[in-house]
Design a protein around this motif. Structure first.
Motif, mmCIF file in Angstrom:
data_model
loop_
_atom_site.group_PDB
_atom_site.id
_atom_site.type_symbol
_atom_site.label_atom_id
_atom_site.label_comp_id
_atom_site.label_asym_id
_atom_site.label_seq_id
_atom_site.Cartn_x
_atom_site.Cartn_y
_atom_site.Cartn_z
ATOM 1 N N GLU A 73 12.930 -42.371 -50.120
ATOM 2 C CA GLU A 73 14.207 -41.811 -49.668
ATOM 3 C C GLU A 73 14.108 -41.136 -48.302
ATOM 4 O O GLU A 73 15.111 -41.034 -47.601
ATOM 5 C CB GLU A 73 14.723 -40.791 -50.696
ATOM 6 C CG GLU A 73 15.141 -41.421 -52.013
ATOM 7 C CD GLU A 73 15.899 -40.459 -52.915
ATOM 8 O OE1 GLU A 73 16.122 -39.291 -52.525
ATOM 9 O OE2 GLU A 73 16.271 -40.880 -54.030
ATOM 10 N N SER A 74 12.925 -40.656 -47.947
ATOM 11 C CA SER A 74 12.770 -39.907 -46.698
ATOM 12 C C SER A 74 11.631 -40.471 -45.878
ATOM 13 O O SER A 74 10.685 -41.052 -46.419
ATOM 14 C CB SER A 74 12.477 -38.428 -46.985
ATOM 15 O OG SER A 74 13.534 -37.831 -47.683
ATOM 16 N N LYS A 83 19.265 -45.956 -41.884
ATOM 17 C CA LYS A 83 20.273 -45.791 -40.832
ATOM 18 C C LYS A 83 19.980 -44.603 -39.916
ATOM 19 O O LYS A 83 20.374 -44.583 -38.758
ATOM 20 C CB LYS A 83 21.650 -45.600 -41.459
ATOM 21 C CG LYS A 83 22.167 -46.810 -42.206
ATOM 22 C CD LYS A 83 22.524 -47.926 -41.269
ATOM 23 C CE LYS A 83 23.188 -49.071 -42.012
ATOM 24 N NZ LYS A 83 23.529 -50.177 -41.102
ATOM 25 N N ALA A 84 19.302 -43.589 -40.450
ATOM 26 C CA ALA A 84 19.093 -42.359 -39.683
ATOM 27 C C ALA A 84 17.918 -42.520 -38.722
ATOM 28 O O ALA A 84 16.975 -43.266 -38.983
ATOM 29 C CB ALA A 84 18.828 -41.196 -40.631
ATOM 30 N N TRP A 85 17.991 -41.776 -37.614
ATOM 31 C CA TRP A 85 16.824 -41.753 -36.742
ATOM 32 C C TRP A 85 15.684 -41.052 -37.471
ATOM 33 O O TRP A 85 15.905 -40.251 -38.374
ATOM 34 C CB TRP A 85 17.136 -41.098 -35.399
ATOM 35 C CG TRP A 85 17.552 -39.652 -35.419
ATOM 36 C CD1 TRP A 85 18.816 -39.163 -35.506
ATOM 37 C CD2 TRP A 85 16.697 -38.504 -35.327
ATOM 38 N NE1 TRP A 85 18.809 -37.799 -35.485
ATOM 39 C CE2 TRP A 85 17.524 -37.354 -35.370
ATOM 40 C CE3 TRP A 85 15.323 -38.326 -35.208
ATOM 41 C CZ2 TRP A 85 17.010 -36.062 -35.310
ATOM 42 C CZ3 TRP A 85 14.812 -37.026 -35.143
ATOM 43 C CH2 TRP A 85 15.662 -35.925 -35.200
ATOM 44 N N LEU A 121 21.242 -38.086 -41.898
ATOM 45 C CA LEU A 121 20.512 -36.873 -41.505
ATOM 46 C C LEU A 121 21.108 -35.590 -42.071
ATOM 47 O O LEU A 121 20.412 -34.599 -42.196
ATOM 48 C CB LEU A 121 20.458 -36.769 -39.977
ATOM 49 C CG LEU A 121 19.445 -37.666 -39.280
ATOM 50 C CD1 LEU A 121 19.587 -37.530 -37.771
ATOM 51 C CD2 LEU A 121 18.029 -37.316 -39.702
ATOM 52 N N TYR A 122 22.393 -35.606 -42.425
ATOM 53 C CA TYR A 122 23.023 -34.383 -42.892
ATOM 54 C C TYR A 122 22.739 -34.058 -44.354
ATOM 55 O O TYR A 122 23.275 -33.096 -44.897
ATOM 56 C CB TYR A 122 24.527 -34.440 -42.660
ATOM 57 C CG TYR A 122 24.958 -34.359 -41.211
ATOM 58 C CD1 TYR A 122 24.040 -34.070 -40.204
ATOM 59 C CD2 TYR A 122 26.278 -34.575 -40.845
ATOM 60 C CE1 TYR A 122 24.434 -34.007 -38.878
ATOM 61 C CE2 TYR A 122 26.678 -34.503 -39.515
ATOM 62 C CZ TYR A 122 25.738 -34.225 -38.532
ATOM 63 O OH TYR A 122 26.146 -34.147 -37.222
ATOM 64 N N VAL A 123 21.897 -34.854 -44.992
ATOM 65 C CA VAL A 123 21.509 -34.566 -46.374
ATOM 66 C C VAL A 123 20.444 -33.468 -46.339
ATOM 67 O O VAL A 123 19.262 -33.717 -46.118
ATOM 68 C CB VAL A 123 20.992 -35.830 -47.092
ATOM 69 C CG1 VAL A 123 20.495 -35.487 -48.492
ATOM 70 C CG2 VAL A 123 22.094 -36.880 -47.164
ATOM 71 N N ARG A 124 20.899 -32.241 -46.543
ATOM 72 C CA ARG A 124 20.075 -31.050 -46.344
ATOM 73 C C ARG A 124 18.893 -30.966 -47.314
ATOM 74 O O ARG A 124 17.836 -30.446 -46.986
ATOM 75 C CB ARG A 124 20.965 -29.819 -46.473
ATOM 76 C CG ARG A 124 20.376 -28.544 -45.955
ATOM 77 C CD ARG A 124 21.384 -27.411 -46.082
ATOM 78 N NE ARG A 124 22.598 -27.659 -45.307
ATOM 79 C CZ ARG A 124 23.748 -27.027 -45.499
ATOM 80 N NH1 ARG A 124 23.856 -26.127 -46.470
ATOM 81 N NH2 ARG A 124 24.793 -27.284 -44.754
ATOM 82 N N GLY A 159 24.118 -43.043 -39.852
ATOM 83 C CA GLY A 159 22.861 -42.326 -39.795
ATOM 84 C C GLY A 159 23.009 -40.819 -39.896
ATOM 85 O O GLY A 159 22.018 -40.117 -39.918
ATOM 86 N N LEU A 160 24.237 -40.319 -39.958
ATOM 87 C CA LEU A 160 24.480 -38.875 -40.045
ATOM 88 C C LEU A 160 24.996 -38.489 -41.426
ATOM 89 O O LEU A 160 24.479 -37.585 -42.069
ATOM 90 C CB LEU A 160 25.468 -38.438 -38.975
ATOM 91 C CG LEU A 160 25.002 -38.628 -37.527
ATOM 92 C CD1 LEU A 160 26.111 -38.232 -36.562
ATOM 93 C CD2 LEU A 160 23.744 -37.808 -37.257
ATOM 94 N N VAL A 161 26.055 -39.130 -41.879
ATOM 95 C CA VAL A 161 26.643 -38.835 -43.176
ATOM 96 C C VAL A 161 26.657 -40.086 -44.054
ATOM 97 O O VAL A 161 26.857 -40.021 -45.231
ATOM 98 C CB VAL A 161 28.068 -38.273 -43.044
ATOM 99 C CG1 VAL A 161 28.011 -36.941 -42.317
ATOM 100 C CG2 VAL A 161 28.986 -39.225 -42.331
#
Length: 200
Positions: free
Chosen positions: A84-85, A121-123, A147-150, A198-200
């Protein structure tokens, strides 16, 4: 100069570090599956060590083959678990420049890894430094599609007992199978992420 043994690169060795977290720092049990963090690193001879080189395009252009091998190795290390990360870092031996390592972390190297993970999708969060064998490298992690997945902001630390030599670069990729254990700081949930920009 050392003769290439992997594409255009001379790789001295590969490293694999795996940790499984079953409980938090204060002992609270995992809220679900354990968190597995994986670090894969390649120790690569640096032909630019000891000199300034304006054109680093050869390393950038050769890096997709390296990315494909990282992708193969993470599939092997993760087995049936989904990643996932992700995050990436370089550790450059003292005769090299930080920029030398960064040439191996650009999109041409990262895209094959995204393919191996089934998308991303995220950088990719990134860091690095110059150092010696035993230097601790803190590699940032973030959710691969938004990226906004805290809950997935995290770090994994790695060190290598005999690398890098002065004329080597350690290229490191880190991966995780979920967010932090018992994450409770709010924000966008991974299950709700759209993964479009890539953000939300």
């Amino acid at each position: 100069m050392k003769s290439p043994n992997f594409g255009i690169f001379h790789i001295r060795k590969w490293f694999l570090q795996v940790e499984d977290n079953l409980a938090g720092e204060t002992g609270a049990a995992a809220d679900g599956a354990p968190l597995r963090k994986i670090v894969i690193a390649a120790c690569i001879h640096n032909p630019y060590a000891g000199r300034y080189e304006q054109d680093l395009s050869a390393w950038i252009e050769g890096s997709p083959e390296l990315g494909r091998e990282f992708g193969r190795r993470i599939q092997e290390a993760a087995g049936p678990q989904k990643i996932e990360s992700y995050g990436k870092a370089i550790l450059v031996g003292l005769d090299g420049e930080y920029e030398h390592g960064n040439a191996l972390l650009t999109n041409p190297a990262a895209d094959p890894i995204r393919v191996a993970l089934g998308g991303g999708k995220a950088w990719v969060p990134s860091t690095g430094k110059r150092g010696v064998p035993g230097t601790v490298l803190d590699i940032p992690l973030a959710y691969k599609d938004a990226l906004y997945v805290r809950s997935h902001y995290d770090t994994v630390s790695a060190s290598f007992n005999d690398a890098p030599n002065r004329d080597e670069v350690l290229v490191c990729w880190a991966f995780a199978t979920r967010g932090r254990l018992n994450a409770r700081l709010g924000g966008l949930k991974a299950a709700d992420a759209k993964g479009l920009d890539g953000l939300v």
